[in-house]
Design an enzyme around this catalytic site. Structure first.
Site, PDB file in Angstrom:
ATOM      1  N   LYS A  13       1.217 -37.618 -43.516  1.00 15.98           N
ATOM      2  CA  LYS A  13       1.994 -36.373 -43.555  1.00 15.98           C
ATOM      3  C   LYS A  13       2.964 -36.229 -42.391  1.00 15.98           C
ATOM      4  CE  LYS A  13      -1.445 -33.622 -43.399  1.00 15.98           C
ATOM      5  NZ  LYS A  13      -1.910 -33.219 -42.269  1.00 15.98           N
ATOM      6  N   ARG A  88      -4.184 -24.823 -44.884  1.00 19.72           N
ATOM      7  CA  ARG A  88      -5.327 -25.720 -44.911  1.00 19.72           C
ATOM      8  C   ARG A  88      -6.520 -25.120 -45.638  1.00 19.72           C
ATOM      9  NH1 ARG A  88      -3.876 -29.303 -40.663  1.00 19.72           N
ATOM     10  NH2 ARG A  88      -5.396 -30.955 -40.342  1.00 19.72           N
ATOM     11  N   ARG A 127      -5.240 -45.601 -35.634  1.00 25.24           N
ATOM     12  CA  ARG A 127      -4.518 -44.622 -34.811  1.00 25.24           C
ATOM     13  C   ARG A 127      -5.307 -44.278 -33.553  1.00 25.24           C
ATOM     14  NH1 ARG A 127      -2.696 -39.071 -37.548  1.00 25.24           N
ATOM     15  NH2 ARG A 127      -4.636 -38.251 -36.725  1.00 25.24           N
ATOM     16  N   ARG A 133      -5.881 -40.043 -29.673  1.00 24.94           N
ATOM     17  CA  ARG A 133      -6.050 -38.607 -29.904  1.00 24.94           C
ATOM     18  C   ARG A 133      -7.524 -38.254 -29.840  1.00 24.94           C
ATOM     19  NH1 ARG A 133      -2.921 -36.062 -35.009  1.00 24.94           N
ATOM     20  NH2 ARG A 133      -4.971 -35.167 -35.438  1.00 24.94           N
ATOM     21  N   ARG A 144     -13.275 -34.097 -40.223  1.00 28.64           N
ATOM     22  CA  ARG A 144     -11.957 -33.667 -40.715  1.00 28.64           C
ATOM     23  C   ARG A 144     -11.792 -33.993 -42.191  1.00 28.64           C
ATOM     24  NH1 ARG A 144      -9.056 -36.896 -36.698  1.00 28.64           N
ATOM     25  NH2 ARG A 144      -7.057 -36.419 -37.660  1.00 28.64           N
TER      26      ARG A 144
END
Ligand code: ADP
Length: 190
Positions: A13, A88, A127, A133, A144
């Site tokens: 996204k 969300r 990632r 992160r 998540r």
């Protein structure tokens, strides 16, 4: 071009939203980015949000709506916007419709990036190594994805009922997926 981009964590996204911003010349508004900026700046909102974000949960609707409203008041969305990471859950979807009706800038289209769970997990693991992160650790990733299935997936139906939804295959090269989105949006937005 007033667009909502829907997709699970790792669906691409954020990447596609940035491409769409450049293509259509409208701002990319990511609630995740706005929250991370608040965390970095150490604002009261950032301080409240940090632990929830790191654990992979959803920050409260009230907090996220506050930062979104603040962002939309910047006055640069006259030609449209690309919303990424919001709404969300169904309550955010309703709140967004109310807010955007008041601003006379209702959502025109919702694009869902479709990627299966195994690939999402692999991408997020990659990632984690590349970006570090705080919420890309295995436990938060699992959380998540669970939150997405339970709370965000219903938002897809919300836009389907409004006849604004198009699903796009999110598997493939970045450029390929981008072309699919632009095609799905149709020539009237090109
Ligand atoms: P991803 O899609 O990879 O999870 P985001 O940058 O969109 O990344 O979001 C990161 C985190 O920020 C979320 O896990 C959540 O804690 C918080 N967040 C972002 N947008 C919202 C929102 N609309 N409502 C609640 N929490 C949000």
């Amino acid at each position: 071009m007033r667009l909502v981009l829907l997709g699970a964590p790792g669906s691409g996204k954020g990447t596609q939203a940035a491409r769409l911003r450049d293509h259509f010349g409208v701002p990319h508004i990511s609630t995740g980015e706005l929250l991370r900026a608040a965390v970095r700046a150490g604002t009261p909102i950032g301080l409240k949000a940090k632990a929830v974000m790191d654990a992979g949960g959803l920050v409260s609707d009230e907090i996220v709506l506050t930062i979104l409203e603040e962002r939309l008041s910047a006055g640069d969305t006259g030609a449209g916007y690309i919303l990424d990471g919001y709404p969300r859950n169904l309550s955010q979807a309703n709140a967004l419709d109310v807010l955007l009706a008041r601003l006379a800038q209702p959502v025109e289209r919702a694009i869902q990036l479709d990627v299966d769970n195994e690939l999402l997990i692999a991408r997020l693991a990659g990632r984690a190594l590349a970006e570090g992160r705080a919420d890309d650790n295995p436990e938060s990733v699992r959380k998540r994805l669970e939150v997405y299935d339970a709370q965000t997936a219903p938002v897809i139906d919300y836009y389907r009922h409004q006849q604004k939804l198009t699903s796009v295959d999110g598997v493939g090269a970045m450029e390929e997926v981008f072309e699919r989105i632009v095609e799905a949006l149709g020539n009237r937005f090109a």
